[in-house]
Design an enzyme around this catalytic site. Structure first.
Site, PDB file in Angstrom:
ATOM      1  N   GLU A 142       0.845  -1.189   0.000  1.00 21.75           N
ATOM      2  CA  GLU A 142       0.000   0.000   0.000  1.00 21.75           C
ATOM      3  C   GLU A 142       0.886   1.246   0.000  1.00 21.75           C
ATOM      4  O   GLU A 142       1.851   1.317   0.766  1.00 21.75           O
ATOM      5  CB  GLU A 142      -0.908   0.027   1.236  1.00 21.75           C
ATOM      6  CG  GLU A 142      -1.968   1.107   1.124  1.00 21.75           C
ATOM      7  CD  GLU A 142      -2.898   1.148   2.343  1.00 21.75           C
ATOM      8  OE1 GLU A 142      -4.077   1.465   2.176  1.00 21.75           O
ATOM      9  OE2 GLU A 142      -2.427   0.864   3.458  1.00 21.75           O
ATOM     10  N   GLY A 276       3.020   1.924  11.020  1.00 20.91           N
ATOM     11  CA  GLY A 276       2.743   1.255  12.277  1.00 20.91           C
ATOM     12  C   GLY A 276       2.286  -0.167  12.044  1.00 20.91           C
ATOM     13  O   GLY A 276       2.714  -1.095  12.722  1.00 20.91           O
ATOM     14  N   MET A 278      -0.021  -2.751   8.727  1.00 20.76           N
ATOM     15  CA  MET A 278      -0.651  -2.807   7.412  1.00 20.76           C
ATOM     16  C   MET A 278      -1.612  -3.984   7.362  1.00 20.76           C
ATOM     17  O   MET A 278      -1.256  -5.111   7.707  1.00 20.76           O
ATOM     18  CB  MET A 278       0.421  -2.942   6.316  1.00 20.76           C
ATOM     19  CG  MET A 278      -0.135  -3.148   4.927  1.00 20.76           C
ATOM     20  SD  MET A 278      -1.206  -1.772   4.424  1.00 20.76           S
ATOM     21  CE  MET A 278      -2.266  -2.583   3.230  1.00 20.76           C
ATOM     22  N   GLU A 279      -2.830  -3.708   6.873  1.00 22.42           N
ATOM     23  CA  GLU A 279      -3.948  -4.637   6.993  1.00 22.42           C
ATOM     24  C   GLU A 279      -4.019  -5.683   5.896  1.00 22.42           C
ATOM     25  O   GLU A 279      -5.116  -6.146   5.548  1.00 22.42           O
ATOM     26  CB  GLU A 279      -5.261  -3.842   6.990  1.00 22.42           C
ATOM     27  CG  GLU A 279      -5.596  -3.143   5.663  1.00 22.42           C
ATOM     28  CD  GLU A 279      -5.068  -1.732   5.530  1.00 22.42           C
ATOM     29  OE1 GLU A 279      -5.541  -0.986   4.655  1.00 22.42           O
ATOM     30  OE2 GLU A 279      -4.156  -1.374   6.304  1.00 22.42           O
ATOM     31  N   ASN A 280      -2.907  -6.136   5.341  1.00 21.61           N
ATOM     32  CA  ASN A 280      -2.947  -7.151   4.288  1.00 21.61           C
ATOM     33  C   ASN A 280      -3.948  -8.254   4.641  1.00 21.61           C
ATOM     34  O   ASN A 280      -3.979  -8.736   5.772  1.00 21.61           O
ATOM     35  CB  ASN A 280      -1.563  -7.778   4.110  1.00 21.61           C
ATOM     36  CG  ASN A 280      -0.460  -6.751   4.053  1.00 21.61           C
ATOM     37  OD1 ASN A 280      -0.426  -5.918   3.166  1.00 21.61           O
ATOM     38  ND2 ASN A 280       0.434  -6.798   5.026  1.00 21.61           N
ATOM     39  N   HIS A 312      -7.762  -1.645  14.778  1.00 22.56           N
ATOM     40  CA  HIS A 312      -7.823  -0.892  13.517  1.00 22.56           C
ATOM     41  C   HIS A 312      -7.540  -1.816  12.326  1.00 22.56           C
ATOM     42  O   HIS A 312      -8.275  -1.811  11.333  1.00 22.56           O
ATOM     43  CB  HIS A 312      -6.803   0.243  13.574  1.00 22.56           C
ATOM     44  CG  HIS A 312      -6.756   1.115  12.366  1.00 22.56           C
ATOM     45  ND1 HIS A 312      -7.230   2.414  12.355  1.00 22.56           N
ATOM     46  CD2 HIS A 312      -6.273   0.898  11.105  1.00 22.56           C
ATOM     47  CE1 HIS A 312      -7.057   2.947  11.148  1.00 22.56           C
ATOM     48  NE2 HIS A 312      -6.468   2.037  10.380  1.00 22.56           N
ATOM     49  N   GLU A 313      -6.477  -2.612  12.434  1.00 28.12           N
ATOM     50  CA  GLU A 313      -6.086  -3.462  11.303  1.00 28.12           C
ATOM     51  C   GLU A 313      -7.072  -4.605  11.095  1.00 28.12           C
ATOM     52  O   GLU A 313      -7.365  -4.983   9.952  1.00 28.12           O
ATOM     53  CB  GLU A 313      -4.676  -4.012  11.513  1.00 28.12           C
ATOM     54  CG  GLU A 313      -3.606  -2.950  11.727  1.00 28.12           C
ATOM     55  CD  GLU A 313      -3.594  -1.866  10.661  1.00 28.12           C
ATOM     56  OE1 GLU A 313      -3.910  -2.162   9.497  1.00 28.12           O
ATOM     57  OE2 GLU A 313      -3.264  -0.711  10.990  1.00 28.12           O
ATOM     58  N   HIS A 316     -10.089  -3.356   9.272  1.00 24.91           N
ATOM     59  CA  HIS A 316      -9.891  -3.175   7.829  1.00 24.91           C
ATOM     60  C   HIS A 316     -10.333  -4.391   7.028  1.00 24.91           C
ATOM     61  O   HIS A 316     -10.590  -4.279   5.821  1.00 24.91           O
ATOM     62  CB  HIS A 316      -8.416  -2.901   7.529  1.00 24.91           C
ATOM     63  CG  HIS A 316      -8.056  -1.449   7.514  1.00 24.91           C
ATOM     64  ND1 HIS A 316      -8.738  -0.519   6.762  1.00 24.91           N
ATOM     65  CD2 HIS A 316      -7.060  -0.765   8.147  1.00 24.91           C
ATOM     66  CE1 HIS A 316      -8.181   0.678   6.933  1.00 24.91           C
ATOM     67  NE2 HIS A 316      -7.178   0.555   7.769  1.00 24.91           N
ATOM     68  N   GLU A 335      -9.752   4.438   6.024  1.00 28.05           N
ATOM     69  CA  GLU A 335      -9.034   4.841   7.239  1.00 28.05           C
ATOM     70  C   GLU A 335      -9.930   5.524   8.276  1.00 28.05           C
ATOM     71  O   GLU A 335      -9.750   5.334   9.478  1.00 28.05           O
ATOM     72  CB  GLU A 335      -7.858   5.749   6.861  1.00 28.05           C
ATOM     73  CG  GLU A 335      -6.851   5.091   5.913  1.00 28.05           C
ATOM     74  CD  GLU A 335      -6.270   3.792   6.443  1.00 28.05           C
ATOM     75  OE1 GLU A 335      -6.430   3.499   7.644  1.00 28.05           O
ATOM     76  OE2 GLU A 335      -5.655   3.060   5.654  1.00 28.05           O
TER      77      GLU A 335
END
Length: 881
Positions: A142, A276, A278-280, A312-313, A316, A335
């Site tokens: 991303e 911080g 990443m929501e892969n 948060h992740e 997503h 976001e």
């Protein structure tokens, strides 16, 4: 037969890929050479030709294309006559002599690339095994860097399935991707790892990690395997994050009425990571500090952040992965919602944290950014995909989430939740635009300030755009207003839809308080508790409120604060708004000081935290504008904070609340920053005990920031022991949380020589590339000019090492924005005129606007005379004693 007769030169001019061919499935094989830091690959892409064409256009960057074939559904093979790779536009154009007809086909591409050191695309980082540094590999795609790993249609709307195979993997290493492993084949000391085919997803969510790991795991009631991968020997530190992931996954499935769509969820720590987390899809990657919980070194703030980041992740996987923005214009859909819902679930898990109060810090950050002329709407047009990197900012995250919070509060939880569930069902595995969620939302940049005046029994409202520069505009909003009158049991809600409106509040007045003539009597007792009126109840609104002094509304609010009639959120909001108006020259500085004095009492954490931030800013403003008053103002601030500090002390009580731990950390650090002698003395004593014994109880984790501040503030070129002690701790402590904590303070010395030495440390191998963010954020106010000189001298090296990464923006923001004169703004502007970097242009313009706004405030603001302010502050200091 019709086909696209476009020249490939014309194709390169387009900002988005043409739609005459789109992918449906990728079968991707990557062969790694970790010792040589290179890789090769082979991808089969199932393609649908929508319109006959002689061109296929997709994304590729810094890859060598070796071989290309296209085979149609009739098994006819086509070889391109020309392969045009353009690194400037980041596309590859495949030119065929024959027409590719409408229908399905398979595009085969062999390619190779380098495992870069830029923390983006497919990159190399290192881990330590037996004291030896070794290479590993990770991905960060991303926003637009999947194209650095394999040729692809690298746009969020062009979703496909992915079947991934990794070759040449050392046996001792763990190989991870979005889906579970289907098979492993061994070949001596190497293995080939095959993964199951994925669900439909965007390219930016594809992920691969290859490294040495331990793990902890658990299985949800629905059979979802959740695993947390940690550095070897540290699996225990992954248990807290595992527990949070288990609970948040269950919460989101129920809240959105939509099951998690994958059979597993892996969360993996990456030793070098630009962001911080990443929501892969199915493989969330994290900076180690945001995934590992350390009993000895994780402060209350670390634990809070870990919880919110994990939530948060995981969120997503619904907002972003399942329902994906159609184009980067709609980034805030990802976001803003993930930020808002991470607080929602954290509040359910830990209600004692009062996390919605701490959400106000997100809102304040968003309000600060959106008060700039260089702000942008939540939804912003993105013409060049790579420019999206600058929009991963306070507007997309914090304003976005704050607007959602405002609408949730106005509409009510039940209606809002049902609407989100319907939205998820409609757009699952697809893409959405902002208008698909709120067709009625017409968003613009900025936000209003609502001026309020009470005349007889009528509230008069007026709205204007609030700008930190003090300038006005004709912008207008539909504003949800919630207000309380003398009691939280007496509330009104309405929509302010025009520039000026009135609200009759006669029903809230006691009949005995009204004379026969209809005029008010007993003005202070009109509707209970001294007749206070609070607009934006619990601060659940993304706007500011300014009450008229001549109608005593502010005096009533001050009385309500002193009498503890208001919630912590509302006490926070009044202070936050007043500081913003003072900074924008809409209120005199003395008004801010008068209000701050009201807060000299026992405070809730969130109010104390904002008071401390206002103290920092007030001292910086006065230090620039009236240097001779700085010492007195610091003492004024110290006296404001001592009540809380003395109540909390240095040592935690047994089973202490998290909020008390947070308060202790911030208030002791503030006292150390302002030079409180007793705090420095105690901090130094406890720091030395910690150096001698890392398990000592004398310096618990929530007091270490204060100790490090005291040590470095007393460090100079003549007495540099403090820096040496902190560097020794950094090198030996063996905890990523403590390393980060040390780095945040080692540039806080007031001595230019010490700060220059620390800045040079960033250019060495001793500080990981990702960790420069900590050092830059801690540069002392006194050494702004030193940092700027260092920045210019080392510009080429900085540019080579960090550009055009998102990390480069930290240099611009943290070194440039703290200045406060037009002369410095001009110097900065002149430097970047000859050293342009498009990837930081928006951040640079924002920083320049901040400098000029503060310069205007200092030069033309209502600071008042030096003598009057000094008399005011000195008198208060004496009275406080």
């Amino acid at each position: 037969m019709e086909f696209e007769e476009q020249k490939h030169e014309h194709l390169k001019e387009q900002t988005r890929l043409p739609d005459f061919a789109v992918p449906k499935r990728y079968d991707l094989t990557l062969k790694l050479d970790l010792s040589g830091c290179i890789f090769s690959g082979f991808v089969l892409i199932d393609v649908v030709i929508n319109r006959a064409t002689r061109f296929l256009v997709l994304n590729a960057l810094e890859l060598v294309i070796h071989q290309v074939y296209f085979t149609n559904i009739q098994s006819q093979k086509y070889v391109p006559s020309d392969i045009v790779v353009d690194n400037e536009t980041e596309i590859v154009v495949l030119v065929f002599d024959e027409v590719l007809n409408v229908g399905n086909g398979v595009l085969e591409i062999r390619f190779s690339g380098v495992l870069n050191e830029q923390l983006r695309g497919f990159y190399r980082c290192t881990y330590v095994d037996g004291g030896e540094k070794k290479n590993m590999a990770a991905t960060q795609f991303e926003a637009v860097d999947a194209r650095r790993c394999f040729p692809c249609w690298d746009e969020p709307a062009l979703k496909a399935t992915f079947k991934i195979t990794l070759e040449n993997i050392p046996l001792e290493l763990t190989a991870l991707s979005n889906m579970p492993i289907s098979e492993e084949k061994l070949d001596g000391h190497l293995k080939t790892v095959y993964f199951e085919e994925s669900v439909v997803m965007s390219t930016y969510l594809v992920a691969v990690v290859v490294g040495l790991y331990d793990y902890v795991k658990d299985i949800t009631d629905d059979g979802i395997m959740i695993q947390v991968y940690t550095p070897t020997g540290k699996s225990e530190k992954g248990k807290f994050a595992l527990n949070i992931a288990m609970k948040t996954l269950d919460f989101f499935e129920k809240y959105f009425s939509m099951p998690y769509p994958l059979p597993k969820l892996d969360m993996v720590s990456v030793p070098e990571f630009s962001g911080g987390a990443m929501e892969n899809y199915g493989l969330i990657t994290y900076r180690e500090t945001d995934l590992l919980q350390d009993e000895l070194h994780s402060a209350a703030a670390n634990i809070t952040r870990l919880t919110i980041v994990v939530a948060h992740e995981v969120a997503h996987h619904w907002f972003g992965n399942l329902v994906t923005m159609e184009w980067w214009t709609h980034l805030w859909l990802n976001e803003g919602f993930a930020t808002w819902v991470s607080y929602l679930v954290t509040d359910k898990l830990f209600p004692e944290w009062k996390i919605w109060n701490r959400f106000l810090q997100e809102m304040t950050s968003g309000l600060g950014m959106d008060a700039l002329e260089q702000s942008h709407p939540i939804e912003v047009e993105i013409h060049q995909a790579r420019s999206i990197l600058e929009f991963f900012d306070e507007i997309s995250y914090r304003k976005g989430s704050s607007v959602i919070r405002m609408l949730q509060d106005y509409l009510g939880d039940e209606i809002f939740q049902k609407s989100l569930g319907s939205y998820m069902k409609k757009y699952a595995f697809a893409n959405a635009k902002t208008e698909d969620l709120w067709n009625v939302l017409t968003e613009q940049k900025g936000y209003p300030v609502i001026s309020v005046e009470l005349k007889d029994r009528v509230l008069e409202f007026k709205q204007n755009q609030f700008l930190s520069s003090g300038l006005c505009s004709d912008s207008q909003w539909i504003v949800p207003i919630t207000l309380s009158l003398g009691s939280y049991n007496k509330q009104r809600k309405f929509l302010l839809q025009t520039k000026n409106e009135q609200l009759d509040i006669a029903e809230f007045f006691h009949s005995s308080d009204v004379s026969s003539s209809g005029h008010e009597q007993h003005n202070q007792e009109e509707f209970g508790n001294n007749g206070w009126i609070k607009i934006i109840v619990q601060q659940a609104g993304f706007y500011r409120v300014k009450v008229k002094y001549d109608n005593n509304l502010m005096a009533r609010l001050k009385n309500a604060i002193e009498g503890n009639y208001l919630s912590a959120a509302d006490e926070y909001g009044i202070l936050d708004d007043t500081f913003a108006f003072c900074e924008a020259c809409e209120m005199p500085f003395s008004s801010l000081l008068y209000l701050m004095e009201v807060y000299r009492k026992e405070l809730d954490y969130i109010v104390l935290s904002r008071l401390i931030d206002v103290c920092y800013s007030a001292v910086n403003i006065i230090s620039d504008a009236i240097p001779e008053l700085a010492s007195d103002l610091k003492q004024f601030c110290i006296n404001l904070l001592l009540i809380s500090a003395e109540k909390l002390g240095w040592d935690a009580a047994s089973e202490e609340s998290q909020l008390n731990a947070l308060m202790r950390e911030e208030v002791l650090m503030a006292l150390a920053s302002f030079g409180h002698p007793q705090t420095h003395e105690e901090a130094t004593k406890r720091f030395h005990a910690f150096l001698d014994d890392k398990n000592t109880s004398l310096l618990p984790v929530n007091t270490r920031k204060a100790a490090y501040t005291a040590i470095i503030r007393n460090t100079s070129a003549e007495n540099r022991e403090g820096l040496d002690w902190l560097l020794k701790l950094y090198r030996e402590v063996g905890s990523v949380q403590e390393e980060a904590r040390v780095l945040r303070f080692i540039a806080s010395s007031p001595d230019p020589i010490i700060v220059t030495e620390v800045l040079n440390l960033m250019l060495s191998d001793e500080v990981r590339r990702q960790d420069i963010v900590y050092i830059l954020s801690g540069i002392s106010w006194e050494c702004r000019a030193t940092a700027w000189s260092w920045f210019k001298e080392n510009w080429e090296r900085i540019l080579k090492t960090w550009a055009p990464e998102m990390l480069l923006t930290h240099f611009v923001r943290d070194i440039i924005a703290p200045f406060s004169s037009h002369e410095m703004a001009d110097e900065v502007k002149e430097f970047f005129a000859t050293h342009p970097v498009p990837s930081v242009d928006m951040n640079l313009r924002r920083s320049l606007e901040l400098i000029n706004s503060i310069a205007v405030a200092l030069r033309f603001g209502n600071l008042g005379s030096v003598e009057a302010l000094q008399c005011l502050v000195v008198t208060w200091v004496a009275l406080q004693h």
